[in-house]
Design a protein around this motif. Structure first.
Motif, PDB file in Angstrom:
ATOM      1  N   ALA A 142      -3.281   5.052 -11.077  1.00  0.00           N
ATOM      2  CA  ALA A 142      -4.337   4.046 -11.031  1.00  0.00           C
ATOM      3  C   ALA A 142      -4.292   3.473  -9.624  1.00  0.00           C
ATOM      4  O   ALA A 142      -3.211   3.157  -9.110  1.00  0.00           O
ATOM      5  N   ALA A 143      -5.457   3.380  -8.976  1.00  0.00           N
ATOM      6  CA  ALA A 143      -5.495   2.911  -7.586  1.00  0.00           C
ATOM      7  C   ALA A 143      -6.696   2.012  -7.367  1.00  0.00           C
ATOM      8  O   ALA A 143      -7.754   2.195  -7.970  1.00  0.00           O
ATOM      9  N   ALA A 181      -2.122  -5.431  -6.683  1.00  0.00           N
ATOM     10  CA  ALA A 181      -1.033  -5.310  -7.653  1.00  0.00           C
ATOM     11  C   ALA A 181      -1.377  -6.040  -8.953  1.00  0.00           C
ATOM     12  O   ALA A 181      -1.126  -5.516 -10.055  1.00  0.00           O
ATOM     13  N   VAL A 182      -1.973  -7.218  -8.861  1.00  0.00           N
ATOM     14  CA  VAL A 182      -2.350  -7.967 -10.063  1.00  0.00           C
ATOM     15  C   VAL A 182      -3.377  -7.180 -10.876  1.00  0.00           C
ATOM     16  O   VAL A 182      -3.280  -7.089 -12.106  1.00  0.00           O
ATOM     17  N   LYS A 183      -4.363  -6.581 -10.206  1.00  0.00           N
ATOM     18  CA  LYS A 183      -5.362  -5.776 -10.915  1.00  0.00           C
ATOM     19  C   LYS A 183      -4.696  -4.634 -11.677  1.00  0.00           C
ATOM     20  O   LYS A 183      -5.021  -4.367 -12.842  1.00  0.00           O
ATOM     21  N   LEU A 184      -3.743  -3.951 -11.034  1.00  0.00           N
ATOM     22  CA  LEU A 184      -3.080  -2.819 -11.684  1.00  0.00           C
ATOM     23  C   LEU A 184      -2.171  -3.270 -12.822  1.00  0.00           C
ATOM     24  O   LEU A 184      -2.086  -2.600 -13.855  1.00  0.00           O
ATOM     25  N   LEU A 185      -1.508  -4.411 -12.650  1.00  0.00           N
ATOM     26  CA  LEU A 185      -0.674  -4.937 -13.734  1.00  0.00           C
ATOM     27  C   LEU A 185      -1.515  -5.293 -14.953  1.00  0.00           C
ATOM     28  O   LEU A 185      -1.094  -5.085 -16.088  1.00  0.00           O
ATOM     29  N   LYS A 186      -2.699  -5.840 -14.718  1.00  0.00           N
ATOM     30  CA  LYS A 186      -3.599  -6.132 -15.841  1.00  0.00           C
ATOM     31  C   LYS A 186      -4.009  -4.837 -16.544  1.00  0.00           C
ATOM     32  O   LYS A 186      -4.048  -4.771 -17.775  1.00  0.00           O
ATOM     33  N   TYR A 187      -4.315  -3.798 -15.753  1.00  0.00           N
ATOM     34  CA  TYR A 187      -4.716  -2.501 -16.330  1.00  0.00           C
ATOM     35  C   TYR A 187      -3.614  -1.936 -17.227  1.00  0.00           C
ATOM     36  O   TYR A 187      -3.864  -1.619 -18.389  1.00  0.00           O
ATOM     37  N   VAL A 188      -2.379  -1.831 -16.730  1.00  0.00           N
ATOM     38  CA  VAL A 188      -1.309  -1.262 -17.558  1.00  0.00           C
ATOM     39  C   VAL A 188      -0.874  -2.228 -18.651  1.00  0.00           C
ATOM     40  O   VAL A 188      -0.268  -1.808 -19.637  1.00  0.00           O
ATOM     41  N   GLY A 189      -1.217  -3.520 -18.491  1.00  0.00           N
ATOM     42  CA  GLY A 189      -0.890  -4.517 -19.506  1.00  0.00           C
ATOM     43  C   GLY A 189      -1.884  -4.586 -20.654  1.00  0.00           C
ATOM     44  O   GLY A 189      -1.681  -5.320 -21.609  1.00  0.00           O
ATOM     45  N   GLY A 190      -3.009  -3.821 -20.581  1.00  0.00           N
ATOM     46  CA  GLY A 190      -3.947  -3.790 -21.695  1.00  0.00           C
ATOM     47  C   GLY A 190      -5.400  -3.962 -21.325  1.00  0.00           C
ATOM     48  O   GLY A 190      -6.273  -3.864 -22.189  1.00  0.00           O
ATOM     49  N   SER A 191      -5.721  -4.232 -20.062  1.00  0.00           N
ATOM     50  CA  SER A 191      -7.124  -4.353 -19.644  1.00  0.00           C
ATOM     51  C   SER A 191      -7.682  -2.950 -19.381  1.00  0.00           C
ATOM     52  O   SER A 191      -7.916  -2.549 -18.243  1.00  0.00           O
TER      53      SER A 191
END
Length: 189
Positions: free
Chosen positions: A42-43, A59-69
């Motif tokens: 994911a990039a 980094a925050v955007k990617l953490l949200k993605y792997v966190g369920g967004s």
């Protein structure tokens, strides 16, 4: 947001698989050569912002993605490192353009959930071989530039690697205070 916090605090972190090819040291700079597996990542690209601000936002955007967004609404778990592609200017500082990426966890490699944030793209990357050096602390642009210069000097002028970009990597969540791991990677040509 709760998924992102839970993911970063409570889940185990999956490391990006690699093979250690060699180790070296010169002028008190330790470095390694490693071969990393390819896979899906994911990039997110950010332009027009200083490195530290853009890397944090990405980094925050990617953490949200792997966190369920994502379209499946599932937390996937965390992988390390968070990798920031930096583009050096002629003076050694960074251009105001970065790509922040995260390897998608192994169990989702074949069919990753689609991000709900349209700025996040899923990319297929090939295996790569890198030269790396490691350092601690809360890394900022100046730290990455400094350690990139040290790695460049340690490798010498005969080393063949990409000069138009390098990777700035962080392995730890922001709330980890001690024993932090950061690395600079030069991608071999």
């Amino acid at each position: 947001m709760l998924g992102m916090v839970k993911n970063s605090l409570l889940s185990t972190v999956e490391a990006w698989p690699y093979r250690l090819l060699s180790k070296g040291e010169k002028d008190q700079v330790s470095y390694e050569e490693r071969a990393y597996e390819g896979g899906r990542f994911a990039a997110v690209e950010l332009v027009g912002k200083p490195f530290d601000e853009a890397s944090k936002e990405g980094a925050v955007k990617l953490l949200k993605y792997v966190g369920g967004s994502n379209d499946k609404g599932i937390g996937m778990g965390m992988t390390a490192p968070v990798s920031i592609t930096a583009f050096p200017a002629e003076d050694g500082s960074f251009q105001q353009k970065v790509k922040v990426s995260l390897r998608i966890p192994r169990q989702f490699q074949d069919n990753p959930p689609c991000p709900t944030d349209e700025s996040i793209k899923i990319e297929e990357r090939q295996e790569m071989t890198i030269h790396s050096t490691q350092f601690g602390g809360y890394a900022k642009e100046a730290d990455y530039v400094n350690y990139a210069a040290k790695l460049k000097a340690a490798l010498g002028s005969d080393a063949a690697y990409r000069k138009d970009f390098y990777l700035c990597n962080g392995y730890d969540p922001p709330m980890k205070l001690y024993g932090r791991r950061n690395e600079v990677w030069f991608v071999k040509e």
